[in-house]
Scaffold this motif. Structure first.
Motif, PDB file in Angstrom:
ATOM      1  N   VAL A 131       6.932  14.467   4.525  1.00 43.89           N
ATOM      2  CA  VAL A 131       6.830  14.036   3.128  1.00 43.89           C
ATOM      3  C   VAL A 131       5.631  13.098   2.980  1.00 43.89           C
ATOM      4  CG1 VAL A 131       8.021  12.787   1.268  1.00 43.89           C
ATOM      5  CG2 VAL A 131       9.331  14.222   2.844  1.00 43.89           C
ATOM      6  N   GLY A 132       4.946  13.200   1.852  1.00 46.60           N
ATOM      7  CA  GLY A 132       3.874  12.258   1.541  1.00 46.60           C
ATOM      8  C   GLY A 132       4.033  11.779   0.112  1.00 46.60           C
ATOM      9  N   VAL A 133       3.662  10.532  -0.132  1.00 41.09           N
ATOM     10  CA  VAL A 133       3.739   9.956  -1.484  1.00 41.09           C
ATOM     11  C   VAL A 133       2.325   9.821  -2.041  1.00 41.09           C
ATOM     12  CG1 VAL A 133       4.360   7.940  -2.874  1.00 41.09           C
ATOM     13  CG2 VAL A 133       5.848   8.661  -0.979  1.00 41.09           C
ATOM     14  N   ILE A 134       2.126  10.353  -3.239  1.00 40.67           N
ATOM     15  CA  ILE A 134       0.875  10.140  -3.962  1.00 40.67           C
ATOM     16  C   ILE A 134       1.188   9.156  -5.080  1.00 40.67           C
ATOM     17  CG2 ILE A 134      -0.871  11.214  -5.405  1.00 40.67           C
ATOM     18  CD1 ILE A 134      -0.715  13.651  -3.669  1.00 40.67           C
ATOM     19  N   SER A 135       0.587   7.978  -4.990  1.00 44.30           N
ATOM     20  CA  SER A 135       0.985   6.878  -5.862  1.00 44.30           C
ATOM     21  C   SER A 135      -0.046   6.570  -6.939  1.00 44.30           C
ATOM     22  CB  SER A 135       1.234   5.619  -5.025  1.00 44.30           C
ATOM     23  OG  SER A 135       1.362   4.494  -5.871  1.00 44.30           O
ATOM     24  N   THR A 136       0.407   6.670  -8.183  1.00 44.15           N
ATOM     25  CA  THR A 136      -0.365   6.157  -9.319  1.00 44.15           C
ATOM     26  C   THR A 136       0.413   4.990  -9.925  1.00 44.15           C
ATOM     27  OG1 THR A 136       0.585   7.996 -10.585  1.00 44.15           O
ATOM     28  CG2 THR A 136      -1.704   8.219  -9.902  1.00 44.15           C
ATOM     29  N   ILE A 137       1.136   4.280  -9.056  1.00 48.87           N
ATOM     30  CA  ILE A 137       1.849   3.069  -9.474  1.00 48.87           C
ATOM     31  C   ILE A 137       0.806   1.979  -9.680  1.00 48.87           C
ATOM     32  CG2 ILE A 137       3.552   1.316  -8.794  1.00 48.87           C
ATOM     33  CD1 ILE A 137       4.699   3.566  -6.876  1.00 48.87           C
ATOM     34  N   ASN A 138       0.896   1.285 -10.792  1.00 43.61           N
ATOM     35  CA  ASN A 138      -0.126   0.308 -11.148  1.00 43.61           C
ATOM     36  C   ASN A 138       0.435  -1.110 -11.105  1.00 43.61           C
ATOM     37  OD1 ASN A 138      -2.355  -1.040 -12.549  1.00 43.61           O
ATOM     38  ND2 ASN A 138      -2.969   1.020 -13.128  1.00 43.61           N
ATOM     39  N   GLY A 139      -0.408  -2.035 -10.670  1.00 45.74           N
ATOM     40  CA  GLY A 139      -0.084  -3.460 -10.788  1.00 45.74           C
ATOM     41  C   GLY A 139       0.995  -3.943  -9.843  1.00 45.74           C
ATOM     42  N   ASP A 140       1.732  -4.965 -10.310  1.00 44.27           N
ATOM     43  CA  ASP A 140       2.712  -5.685  -9.482  1.00 44.27           C
ATOM     44  C   ASP A 140       3.834  -4.805  -8.957  1.00 44.27           C
ATOM     45  OD1 ASP A 140       1.231  -7.819 -10.127  1.00 44.27           O
ATOM     46  OD2 ASP A 140       2.644  -8.719 -11.539  1.00 44.27           O
ATOM     47  N   ALA A 141       4.116  -3.705  -9.646  1.00 46.02           N
ATOM     48  CA  ALA A 141       5.208  -2.822  -9.218  1.00 46.02           C
ATOM     49  C   ALA A 141       4.987  -2.344  -7.787  1.00 46.02           C
ATOM     50  CB  ALA A 141       5.326  -1.628 -10.167  1.00 46.02           C
ATOM     51  N   ASN A 142       3.729  -2.301  -7.369  1.00 45.77           N
ATOM     52  CA  ASN A 142       3.417  -1.846  -6.016  1.00 45.77           C
ATOM     53  C   ASN A 142       4.077  -2.707  -4.941  1.00 45.77           C
ATOM     54  OD1 ASN A 142       1.505   0.509  -5.787  1.00 45.77           O
ATOM     55  ND2 ASN A 142       0.434  -0.715  -7.328  1.00 45.77           N
ATOM     56  N   ILE A 143       4.141  -4.007  -5.175  1.00 48.33           N
ATOM     57  CA  ILE A 143       4.680  -4.919  -4.160  1.00 48.33           C
ATOM     58  C   ILE A 143       6.115  -4.549  -3.831  1.00 48.33           C
ATOM     59  CG2 ILE A 143       5.224  -7.334  -3.635  1.00 48.33           C
ATOM     60  CD1 ILE A 143       2.906  -8.038  -5.668  1.00 48.33           C
ATOM     61  N   GLY A 144       6.926  -4.369  -4.877  1.00 47.85           N
ATOM     62  CA  GLY A 144       8.328  -3.999  -4.680  1.00 47.85           C
ATOM     63  C   GLY A 144       8.488  -2.635  -4.045  1.00 47.85           C
ATOM     64  N   PHE A 145       7.593  -1.715  -4.397  1.00 48.14           N
ATOM     65  CA  PHE A 145       7.675  -0.358  -3.854  1.00 48.14           C
ATOM     66  C   PHE A 145       7.450  -0.355  -2.342  1.00 48.14           C
ATOM     67  CE2 PHE A 145       5.105   3.492  -2.754  1.00 48.14           C
ATOM     68  CZ  PHE A 145       6.183   4.358  -2.642  1.00 48.14           C
ATOM     69  N   TYR A 146       6.361  -0.970  -1.882  1.00 40.89           N
ATOM     70  CA  TYR A 146       6.070  -0.990  -0.443  1.00 40.89           C
ATOM     71  C   TYR A 146       7.123  -1.798   0.327  1.00 40.89           C
ATOM     72  CZ  TYR A 146       1.478   1.154  -1.310  1.00 40.89           C
ATOM     73  OH  TYR A 146       0.466   2.013  -1.670  1.00 40.89           O
ATOM     74  N   LYS A 147       7.609  -2.859  -0.311  1.00 40.76           N
ATOM     75  CA  LYS A 147       8.643  -3.693   0.320  1.00 40.76           C
ATOM     76  C   LYS A 147       9.906  -2.871   0.559  1.00 40.76           C
ATOM     77  CE  LYS A 147       8.445  -8.282  -0.383  1.00 40.76           C
ATOM     78  NZ  LYS A 147       8.272  -9.407  -1.274  1.00 40.76           N
ATOM     79  N   GLU A 148      10.271  -2.059  -0.443  1.00 47.21           N
ATOM     80  CA  GLU A 148      11.474  -1.222  -0.340  1.00 47.21           C
ATOM     81  C   GLU A 148      11.307  -0.152   0.732  1.00 47.21           C
ATOM     82  OE1 GLU A 148      15.203  -0.140  -0.761  1.00 47.21           O
ATOM     83  OE2 GLU A 148      14.398  -1.763  -2.003  1.00 47.21           O
ATOM     84  N   LEU A 149      10.117   0.445   0.816  1.00 46.38           N
ATOM     85  CA  LEU A 149       9.841   1.415   1.873  1.00 46.38           C
ATOM     86  C   LEU A 149      10.052   0.774   3.241  1.00 46.38           C
ATOM     87  CD1 LEU A 149       6.547   3.365   0.991  1.00 46.38           C
ATOM     88  CD2 LEU A 149       8.815   4.354   1.299  1.00 46.38           C
ATOM     89  N   ALA A 150       9.491  -0.434   3.415  1.00 47.74           N
ATOM     90  CA  ALA A 150       9.614  -1.141   4.696  1.00 47.74           C
ATOM     91  C   ALA A 150      11.071  -1.483   4.984  1.00 47.74           C
ATOM     92  CB  ALA A 150       8.753  -2.398   4.686  1.00 47.74           C
ATOM     93  N   ALA A 151      11.784  -1.915   3.950  1.00 52.78           N
ATOM     94  CA  ALA A 151      13.201  -2.285   4.116  1.00 52.78           C
ATOM     95  C   ALA A 151      14.037  -1.085   4.533  1.00 52.78           C
ATOM     96  CB  ALA A 151      13.744  -2.886   2.819  1.00 52.78           C
ATOM     97  N   ALA A 152      13.598   0.117   4.099  1.00 54.48           N
ATOM     98  CA  ALA A 152      14.315   1.344   4.463  1.00 54.48           C
ATOM     99  C   ALA A 152      13.888   1.841   5.854  1.00 54.48           C
ATOM    100  CB  ALA A 152      14.069   2.427   3.414  1.00 54.48           C
TER     101      ALA A 152
END
Length: 333
Positions: A131-152
């Motif tokens: 699986v690969g993620v193509i991210s067009t997530i903008n701004g601060d939302a990115n911090i929570g996204f990467y944090k959640e990936l790491a937490a998982a």
């Protein structure tokens, strides 16, 4: 008006809001940020990447180099991610990826609860697919996204993420430990090795402070501004019509060792770079192409594939190559 030229705008919404005024008053704007394409105004020079100079090459990297079989297209809910993902979805299907293997999701600006979405992404690979993620997530939302990936417990080796809106400025001052190894696609990174770039970065840090970083939209403005200056000198005036004519074919050294050229469709030819995020918030450049000409209208949506933009010889931003007519009545807002 007293304004000769505007350098700026960040979001597509702000650019599209400026268009009617620019076109009515025959103003001139240089727009420096990667964007979704599908636009060509005679009053705008687009010095950031079009989709074929960022999104498509990054997707190719996933398909060819990383063997990605299933794709999660995650974006913030506004015009740039939606249009880009429409193009990418069609591109992936054209490249043999089943529609069921493409997961598309949009979240509001500032979105913070990523647990369900990350779980959905992980679930895509439950059958052992890459699986690969193509991210067009903008701004601060990115911090929570990467944090959640790491937490998982998901590393960049497990599920790589390539981002189009995460650059040096976004990473500065962040704890990047959750992001190390993930990717971004731009046309410039501060870590690019060229004499010009070394001088430019040094000058920026001398002026702004050693902790300040450069990034891709800065290079786009650096190129655009210098081209405008040269066009004004060539034209002998700051008059918009004269400067526009003088802009076509302008060349200026980019900061990655090549040459930027302004095309008749108001886009630049630019190299595409893919960088891996490092612990210090910089990018290790792992892939770099030669100059790719920017395309105002994507080849991957049927209604756009027949359109071309040529303000120099055809005087049209939406020329239909099948009917050989200019279909631009007004800009499409």
């Amino acid at each position: 008006s007293e304004v000769d030229v505007i350098f700026g705008s960040w979001t597509s919404v702000s650019r599209k809001s400026a268009l009617p005024v620019l076109e009515e008053l025959n103003g001139l704007m240089f727009y420096p940020v990667q964007y979704e394409g599908e636009e060509s105004s005679r009053n705008v020079f687009y010095t950031g990447a079009a989709p074929n100079q960022q999104a498509i090459p990054a997707t190719d990297y996933f398909l060819e180099e990383l063997g990605v079989e299933k794709f999660a297209l995650l974006g913030t809910d506004y015009v740039y991610p939606r249009t880009t993902n429409n193009i990418l979805e069609q591109y992936l299907i054209d490249n043999g990826i089943a529609a069921d293997d493409i997961f598309v999701n949009y979240t509001p600006f500032g979105h913070s609860d990523w647990s369900t979405i990350v779980a959905d992404v992980v679930e895509l690979g439950a059958d052992g697919s890459q699986v690969g993620v193509i991210s067009t997530i903008n701004g601060d939302a990115n911090i929570g996204f990467y944090k959640e990936l790491a937490a998982a417990g998901i590393s960049a080796d497990d599920i790589p993420v390539v981002a189009f809106s995460v650059g040096e400025e976004e990473l500065s001052g962040l704890d990047t430990s959750d992001l190390v190894g993930h990717l971004a696609a731009w046309n410039y990174f501060q870590s690019a090795e060229s004499e010009l770039n070394d001088e430019w970065v040094a000058a920026w840090k001398a002026a702004m402070g050693d902790e300040r970083v450069t990034n891709d939209p800065m290079e786009a403005h650096y190129i655009g501004f210098n081209m405008w200056v040269n066009a004004v000198e060539d034209a002998g005036t700051t008059d918009v019509d004269a400067v526009r004519t003088a802009m076509y074919g302008q060349e200026f050294p980019n900061l990655t060792g090549g040459t930027a050229v302004m095309l008749p469709n108001h886009h630049l030819a630019k190299p595409v770079l893919i960088g891996e995020i490092t612990a210090d918030g910089q990018f290790d450049i792992i892939s770099q192409t030669s100059e790719v000409p920017g395309d105002a209208w994507t080849d991957y949506l049927p209604e756009s594939a027949v359109l071309t933009s040529d303000w120099k010889d055809l005087g049209c931003g939406m020329y239909n190559t099948e009917t050989e007519t200019c279909v631009q009545l007004t800009s499409n807002y």
